[in-house]
Design a protein around this motif. Structure first.
Motif, PDB file in Angstrom:
ATOM      1  N   VAL A  62      70.666  37.418 116.532  1.00 60.08           N
ATOM      2  CA  VAL A  62      71.990  37.632 115.925  1.00 60.08           C
ATOM      3  C   VAL A  62      72.055  38.922 115.104  1.00 60.08           C
ATOM      4  N   ARG A  63      71.015  39.752 115.183  1.00 58.85           N
ATOM      5  CA  ARG A  63      70.959  40.967 114.356  1.00 58.85           C
ATOM      6  C   ARG A  63      70.875  42.222 115.222  1.00 58.85           C
ATOM      7  N   ILE A  64      71.490  43.280 114.694  1.00 56.79           N
ATOM      8  CA  ILE A  64      71.437  44.597 115.315  1.00 56.79           C
ATOM      9  C   ILE A  64      71.206  45.616 114.203  1.00 56.79           C
ATOM     10  N   ALA A  65      70.330  46.585 114.477  1.00 54.57           N
ATOM     11  CA  ALA A  65      70.123  47.722 113.578  1.00 54.57           C
ATOM     12  C   ALA A  65      70.597  48.979 114.303  1.00 54.57           C
ATOM     13  N   VAL A  66      71.341  49.810 113.591  1.00 50.50           N
ATOM     14  CA  VAL A  66      71.846  51.050 114.179  1.00 50.50           C
ATOM     15  C   VAL A  66      71.519  52.217 113.259  1.00 50.50           C
ATOM     16  N   ARG A  67      71.494  53.381 113.863  1.00 51.35           N
ATOM     17  CA  ARG A  67      71.494  54.619 113.090  1.00 51.35           C
ATOM     18  C   ARG A  67      72.776  55.332 113.471  1.00 51.35           C
ATOM     19  N   PHE A  68      73.282  56.151 112.581  1.00 52.73           N
ATOM     20  CA  PHE A  68      74.562  56.796 112.848  1.00 52.73           C
ATOM     21  C   PHE A  68      74.638  58.127 112.127  1.00 52.73           C
ATOM     22  N   ALA A  69      75.582  58.928 112.571  1.00 46.93           N
ATOM     23  CA  ALA A  69      75.946  60.151 111.871  1.00 46.93           C
ATOM     24  C   ALA A  69      77.447  60.318 112.049  1.00 46.93           C
ATOM     25  N   TYR A  70      78.079  60.843 111.025  1.00 43.98           N
ATOM     26  CA  TYR A  70      79.497  61.173 111.150  1.00 43.98           C
ATOM     27  C   TYR A  70      79.775  62.479 110.422  1.00 43.98           C
ATOM     28  N   GLU A  71      80.801  63.180 110.909  1.00 42.83           N
ATOM     29  CA  GLU A  71      81.210  64.432 110.302  1.00 42.83           C
ATOM     30  C   GLU A  71      82.616  64.276 109.750  1.00 42.83           C
ATOM     31  N   TRP A  72      82.853  64.945 108.640  1.00 42.25           N
ATOM     32  CA  TRP A  72      84.138  64.873 107.955  1.00 42.25           C
ATOM     33  C   TRP A  72      84.220  66.046 106.989  1.00 42.25           C
ATOM     34  N   HIS A  73      85.411  66.278 106.477  1.00 45.08           N
ATOM     35  CA  HIS A  73      85.553  67.282 105.419  1.00 45.08           C
ATOM     36  C   HIS A  73      86.392  66.700 104.293  1.00 45.08           C
ATOM     37  N   ASP A  74      86.199  67.285 103.118  1.00 49.77           N
ATOM     38  CA  ASP A  74      86.989  66.847 101.967  1.00 49.77           C
ATOM     39  C   ASP A  74      88.263  67.689 101.884  1.00 49.77           C
ATOM     40  N   ASP A  75      89.058  67.444 100.850  1.00 49.97           N
ATOM     41  CA  ASP A  75      90.344  68.132 100.737  1.00 49.97           C
ATOM     42  C   ASP A  75      90.207  69.607 100.383  1.00 49.97           C
ATOM     43  N   SER A  76      89.001  70.051 100.035  1.00 46.44           N
ATOM     44  CA  SER A  76      88.777  71.485  99.785  1.00 46.44           C
ATOM     45  C   SER A  76      88.368  72.213 101.063  1.00 46.44           C
ATOM     46  N   GLY A  77      88.106  71.439 102.154  1.00 45.91           N
ATOM     47  CA  GLY A  77      87.697  72.044 103.415  1.00 45.91           C
ATOM     48  C   GLY A  77      86.193  72.051 103.633  1.00 45.91           C
ATOM     49  N   GLN A  78      85.414  71.545 102.663  1.00 49.01           N
ATOM     50  CA  GLN A  78      83.958  71.480 102.820  1.00 49.01           C
ATOM     51  C   GLN A  78      83.605  70.404 103.835  1.00 49.01           C
ATOM     52  N   TRP A  79      82.843  70.777 104.856  1.00 54.38           N
ATOM     53  CA  TRP A  79      82.384  69.834 105.878  1.00 54.38           C
ATOM     54  C   TRP A  79      81.082  69.184 105.458  1.00 54.38           C
ATOM     55  N   PHE A  80      80.892  67.953 105.931  1.00 52.19           N
ATOM     56  CA  PHE A  80      79.673  67.177 105.690  1.00 52.19           C
ATOM     57  C   PHE A  80      79.261  66.498 106.981  1.00 52.19           C
ATOM     58  N   ARG A  81      77.958  66.285 107.116  1.00 54.70           N
ATOM     59  CA  ARG A  81      77.447  65.356 108.117  1.00 54.70           C
ATOM     60  C   ARG A  81      76.744  64.266 107.321  1.00 54.70           C
ATOM     61  N   SER A  82      77.199  63.050 107.506  1.00 54.32           N
ATOM     62  CA  SER A  82      76.623  61.900 106.808  1.00 54.32           C
ATOM     63  C   SER A  82      75.728  61.152 107.790  1.00 54.32           C
ATOM     64  N   LEU A 118      82.547  59.798 114.292  1.00 56.11           N
ATOM     65  CA  LEU A 118      81.321  59.011 114.130  1.00 56.11           C
ATOM     66  C   LEU A 118      80.629  58.793 115.463  1.00 56.11           C
ATOM     67  N   ILE A 119      79.291  58.833 115.424  1.00 58.95           N
ATOM     68  CA  ILE A 119      78.467  58.392 116.561  1.00 58.95           C
ATOM     69  C   ILE A 119      77.461  57.384 116.025  1.00 58.95           C
ATOM     70  N   LYS A 120      77.389  56.218 116.692  1.00 55.86           N
ATOM     71  CA  LYS A 120      76.400  55.187 116.369  1.00 55.86           C
ATOM     72  C   LYS A 120      75.434  55.060 117.536  1.00 55.86           C
ATOM     73  N   GLU A 121      74.207  54.681 117.238  1.00 57.03           N
ATOM     74  CA  GLU A 121      73.193  54.484 118.275  1.00 57.03           C
ATOM     75  C   GLU A 121      72.366  53.252 117.931  1.00 57.03           C
ATOM     76  N   LEU A 122      72.141  52.420 118.942  1.00 61.12           N
ATOM     77  CA  LEU A 122      71.311  51.230 118.761  1.00 61.12           C
ATOM     78  C   LEU A 122      69.898  51.643 118.369  1.00 61.12           C
ATOM     79  N   TRP A 123      69.359  50.977 117.351  1.00 61.27           N
ATOM     80  CA  TRP A 123      67.978  51.202 116.938  1.00 61.27           C
ATOM     81  C   TRP A 123      67.119  50.016 117.359  1.00 61.27           C
ATOM     82  N   ALA A 124      67.597  48.784 117.080  1.00 62.91           N
ATOM     83  CA  ALA A 124      66.844  47.571 117.415  1.00 62.91           C
ATOM     84  C   ALA A 124      67.802  46.383 117.400  1.00 62.91           C
ATOM     85  N   PHE A 125      67.384  45.285 118.045  1.00 61.45           N
ATOM     86  CA  PHE A 125      68.194  44.072 118.038  1.00 61.45           C
ATOM     87  C   PHE A 125      67.266  42.878 118.219  1.00 61.45           C
ATOM     88  N   ASP A 126      67.758  41.723 117.751  1.00 62.87           N
ATOM     89  CA  ASP A 126      67.008  40.482 117.916  1.00 62.87           C
ATOM     90  C   ASP A 126      67.949  39.324 117.596  1.00 62.87           C
TER      91      ASP A 126
END
Length: 159
Positions: A87-107, A77-85
């Motif tokens: 007591v609040r923070i907004a982030v955008r993120f992407a993560y990579e993973w694969h399922d048990d069949s070996g198919q990769w995903f980027r979420s 996973l990689i997270k990146e700050l988008w905005a803050f104010d």
């Protein structure tokens, strides 16, 4: 006996520097893939919306994350700050993973966070989309665990 309240630095109100630090600490926790460890960043009664699932409290967080990382293998996973104010923070993120069949995903996703005065997360609202990718399209190739400091972030990767 009086209990000492849990403190999770940095605490609000956030500055640009402390918001970036909070985001990286969250990323590091999730990259541990340790549900118990991750749950400690949230209040005992934390409320989540993760995709279409509603989660309440640490016990449900641990259960959710356990299920997640059984299904989402070799998660990075990689997270990146988008905005803050305050007591609040907004982030955008992407993560990579694969399922048990070996198919990769980027979420890809966005999160909105709200913290209590002790730096524990009260609320987490996450919207996430999954994109199937080929193994050779992966961009997150560090060894499992914490992303190395010299690994590019989302903006540097063009994501």
């Amino acid at each position: 006996m009086e209990m000492t309240p849990e403190i999770r630095q940095p605490v609000p109100p956030f500055t640009s520097e402390s918001a970036v630090q909070k985001v990286r600490l969250a990323e590091d926790g999730w990259n541990s893939r340790d549900p118990q460890r991750v749950s400690l960043a949230y209040t005992v009664d934390s409320k989540w919306r993760n995709r279409a699932e509603f989660i309440n409290g640490r016990e449900q967080i641990v259960s959710f994350l356990t299920r997640k990382w059984i299904r989402e293998l070799d998660y990075r996973l990689i997270k990146e700050l988008w905005a803050f104010d305050g007591v609040r923070i907004a982030v955008r993120f992407a993560y990579e993973w694969h399922d048990d069949s070996g198919q990769w995903f980027r979420s890809y996703g966005n999160e909105n966070w709200e913290f209590d005065g002790n730096g524990l997360m009260l609320q987490r609202h996450a919207s996430i989309n999954d994109l199937p990718i080929a193994e050779n399209e992966r961009k997150f190739r560090w060894p499992l665990g914490r992303r190395p400091d010299d690994h590019p972030g989302l903006s540097q990767l063009g994501l």
